[in-house]
Design an enzyme around this catalytic site. Structure first.
Site, mmCIF file in Angstrom:
data_model
loop_
_atom_site.group_PDB
_atom_site.id
_atom_site.type_symbol
_atom_site.label_atom_id
_atom_site.label_comp_id
_atom_site.label_asym_id
_atom_site.label_seq_id
_atom_site.Cartn_x
_atom_site.Cartn_y
_atom_site.Cartn_z
ATOM 1 N N HIS A 1 -3.610 -5.178 0.687
ATOM 2 C CA HIS A 1 -2.992 -5.742 1.895
ATOM 3 C C HIS A 1 -3.040 -7.273 1.854
ATOM 4 O O HIS A 1 -3.954 -7.887 2.406
ATOM 5 C CB HIS A 1 -3.722 -5.235 3.135
ATOM 6 N N CYS B 1 0.832 -1.202 0.000
ATOM 7 C CA CYS B 1 0.000 0.000 0.000
ATOM 8 C C CYS B 1 0.872 1.261 0.000
ATOM 9 O O CYS B 1 1.436 1.589 -1.024
ATOM 10 C CB CYS B 1 -0.982 -0.045 1.172
ATOM 11 N N GLU C 1 -1.385 -9.355 3.459
ATOM 12 C CA GLU C 1 -1.192 -9.975 4.786
ATOM 13 C C GLU C 1 -2.515 -10.373 5.435
ATOM 14 O O GLU C 1 -2.568 -11.274 6.263
ATOM 15 C CB GLU C 1 -0.409 -9.028 5.707
HETATM 16 N N1 GLN Z 1 -1.931 6.591 3.033
HETATM 17 C C1 GLN Z 1 -2.043 5.856 1.810
HETATM 18 C C2 GLN Z 1 -3.426 5.975 1.202
HETATM 19 O O1 GLN Z 1 -4.355 6.349 1.845
HETATM 20 C C3 GLN Z 1 -1.714 4.404 2.052
HETATM 21 C C4 GLN Z 1 -2.701 3.709 2.921
HETATM 22 C C5 GLN Z 1 -2.208 2.387 3.415
HETATM 23 O O2 GLN Z 1 -1.012 2.125 3.392
HETATM 24 N N2 GLN Z 1 -3.102 1.553 3.892
HETATM 25 O O3 GLN Z 1 -3.593 5.670 0.037
#
Ligand code: GLN
Length: 550
Positions: free
Chosen positions: A522, A381, A524
């Site tokens: 994600h 992310c 994970e």
């Molecule tokens: N802050 C970034 C976004 O909102 C990444 C979010 C995250 O890593 N879950 O896109």
């Protein structure tokens, strides 16, 4: 109609109530039953989405896009049952529902009270979907005696009264502290905790007693006598080497049998524990180790990246290697020149998700280090977004490349950067177009939950997943801007995974690097000890290669 198991905790917090609940779920499943696991949290936030990870650990996202407590992660990892938004609730959500109904006039002019209106709302939550499973396991967050927990305890007391006899069982988790001066486990705190529970009308059937060491027979009898719980329903739960030993350990201690006996289920189906025996074998029989650096900003609290830590363990179990994960505070790498001294010696670098600017320069330095030194890199992310910015700046010489998340406006009202990462305001979920404005509430307004992605047939990720279509869970506001695609491809980035409509980059890889993958989602969250996530499996394999173990 399901049978209900209520799991409460006493004496102190952090005793592993979530884990005990998850392990019980796994054992009931091993006996062939269907289960659903739920968490009821007494805090007043509507959901944990707006809480700092320092406060409450990671936010676990479900397929259907709910931001929930990290215990739901344990539930999924142990039972393989995908949690839903209807499996997690907080006092904040309950009150917000009640107040919404009050405003709508649903209560027809009645005075709204904790009993019955709040307790009814809690009971409705517990009963949702009860026809779908054999057992519904409901864990009450916090500790008996907490003021904010009272409506929940009252609700489960009423719930068991409303049901036919034998449909609800109460399991209470307590602590037997070891007093080194007298060399004995003390039972008094447990006695008090059960007394507290009984004073609000709940008599536990089963007691799970956490302790540093085995509970001697004498103490067991004492607890049984003073707490009015059958001797064989006092379950000893000493500390374990690995959380994945819990299902077998709880089975040996008799937890699942005690619960089934308390429901008077006879004869009980025998459990098939082969999955957990295999997991046990993989946890305890590993050769060598790989060192992974997790460069993030919430490194002070390990729970902030709980699912990542577990997914790395799963990857290690698959490859039968021990994974040593070191948490590196990204702020310590802010000054790019420090990165090499802090990162040399690691076999893999992982930059996890995160929000806000703090620490991002350190994460960019880590991505650069991994790219230049050809160290396996997994960017999750924010970790993907920063890898893209790094390549744009240092390979493509787009020095102003940045994210709108950290941009300031210049005097013309424009961002002071080239926004390779932009604020997504409109996207599609299934057949629905979703929109977001700048003024939206902070809670629950991200691109959340499961979305499909299409992988390039020749890509490394397609090989890793052994598929070209995947579904993964998301939680973010910002996206890589496809309008920069050509420029970014010229930096060596490969857009190997895209949303089905081709508008949103989901995965980037780096050409000519042994293992450099950034994912917008994600992974994970979907890794299990008995079914490790393909990306974590392969990341650890690549790290082993890096450490020349293979
Ligand atoms: N802050 C970034 C976004 O909102 C990444 C979010 C995250 O890593 N879950 O896109």
């Amino acid at each position: 109609m399901a049978r209900f198991v209520f799991i409460t905790g006493g004496v102190v917090s952090s005793l592993g109530k979530g884990l005990a609940t998850a392990a019980l779920g796994a054992l009931l499943k091993a006996r062939g039953y269907t289960v659903r696991l739920r968490k009821l949290d007494p805090y007043l936030n509507v959901d944990p989405g707006t809480m700092s990870p320092f406060e409450h650990g990671e936010v676990f996202v479900t397929d259907d896009g709910a931001e929930t407590d990290l215990d739901l992660g344990h539930y999924e990892r142990f039972t393989h049952v995908s949690a839903r938004s209807s499996d997690s609730v907080s006092a904040g959500r309950i009150y917000s529902n009640v107040l919404e109904k009050e405003r709508r006039g649903d209560y027809l002019g009645k005075t709204i009270q904790v009993i019955p209106h709040v307790t009814d709302e809690i009971k409705d939550f517990i009963a949702t979907g009860e026809d779908e499973v054999d057992f519904m396991l409901c864990e009450i967050g916090g500790t008996v005696g907490d003021i904010e927990g009272l409506p929940f305890f009252e609700a489960i007391r009423q719930f068991s009264q409303d049901r036919p006899d034998g449909k609800c069982v109460f399991v209470h988790l307590t602590l037997l502290p070891y007093n080194s001066a007298s060399c004995e486990l003390k039972t008094k705190p447990t006695q008090h905790s059960v007394k507290e529970l009984r004073s609000i009308g709940i008599a536990p059937h089963v007691l799970v007693c956490r302790s540093e060491r085995e509970i001697p027979e004498n103490e067991r009898r004492k607890v049984s006598l003073f707490c009015n719980v059958r001797r064989e329903w006092i379950i000893g739960a000493p500390d374990l080497d690995s959380i994945y030993d819990a299902p077998l350990a709880y089975h040996e201690a008799g937890l699942d049998q005690a619960v089934l006996d308390a429901f008077r289920i006879e004869p009980c189906p025998r459990p098939d524990l082969s999955v957990w025996e295999n997991v046990f074998d993989r946890v305890h029989n590993r050769e060598g180790q790989v060192k992974i650096a997790i460069v993030g900003k919430y490194t002070r609290l390990e729970d902030a990246y709980k699912s990542i830590a577990e997914a790395l363990v799963h990857g290690g179990m698959y490859n039968r290697v021990k994974v040593v994960a070191d948490w590196v505070d990204a702020e310590q790498l802010e000054n790019g020149v420090d990165a090499p001294s802090k990162l040399v010696g690691f076999d893999g670098i992982l930059v996890p998700g995160g929000f806000g600017k703090r620490g991002t320069n350190g994460m960019i330095a880590a991505a650069r280090f991994a790219r230049e030194r050809k160290v396996p890199y997994l960017g999750i992310c924010l970790g993907m977004q920063l890898a893209v910015i790094e390549a744009a700046r240092n390979v493509g010489q787009i020095w102003t490349a940045g994210s709108e998340e950290f941009a300031n406006e210049n005097e013309n009202g424009c961002a002071d950067i080239s926004p390779v990462i932009y604020h997504l305001k409109e996207w599609v979920k299934g057949n629905t177009k979703l929109k977001r404005t700048v003024d939206d509430n902070k809670g629950g307004t991200m691109r959340l939950g499961a979305y499909d992605a299409v992988l390039g047939p020749e890509s490394k990720v397609a090989e890793i997943y052994n598929s070209t279509s995947i579904s993964e869970r998301h939680r973010h506001r910002y996206e890589v801007d496809v309008r920069y695609r050509e420029q970014l491809e010229a930096c060596g980035l490969i857009f190997s995974g895209m949303s089905p409509d081709g508008r949103l980059p989901e995965i980037v890889e780096l050409n000519g690097h042994p293992w450099y993958i950034g994912v917008q989602f994600h992974p994970e969250l979907k890794s299990r000890p008995f079914d490790p996530h393909p990306l974590f499996r392969d990341f650890i394999r690549a790290a082993m290669e890096q450490s020349r173990l293979v």
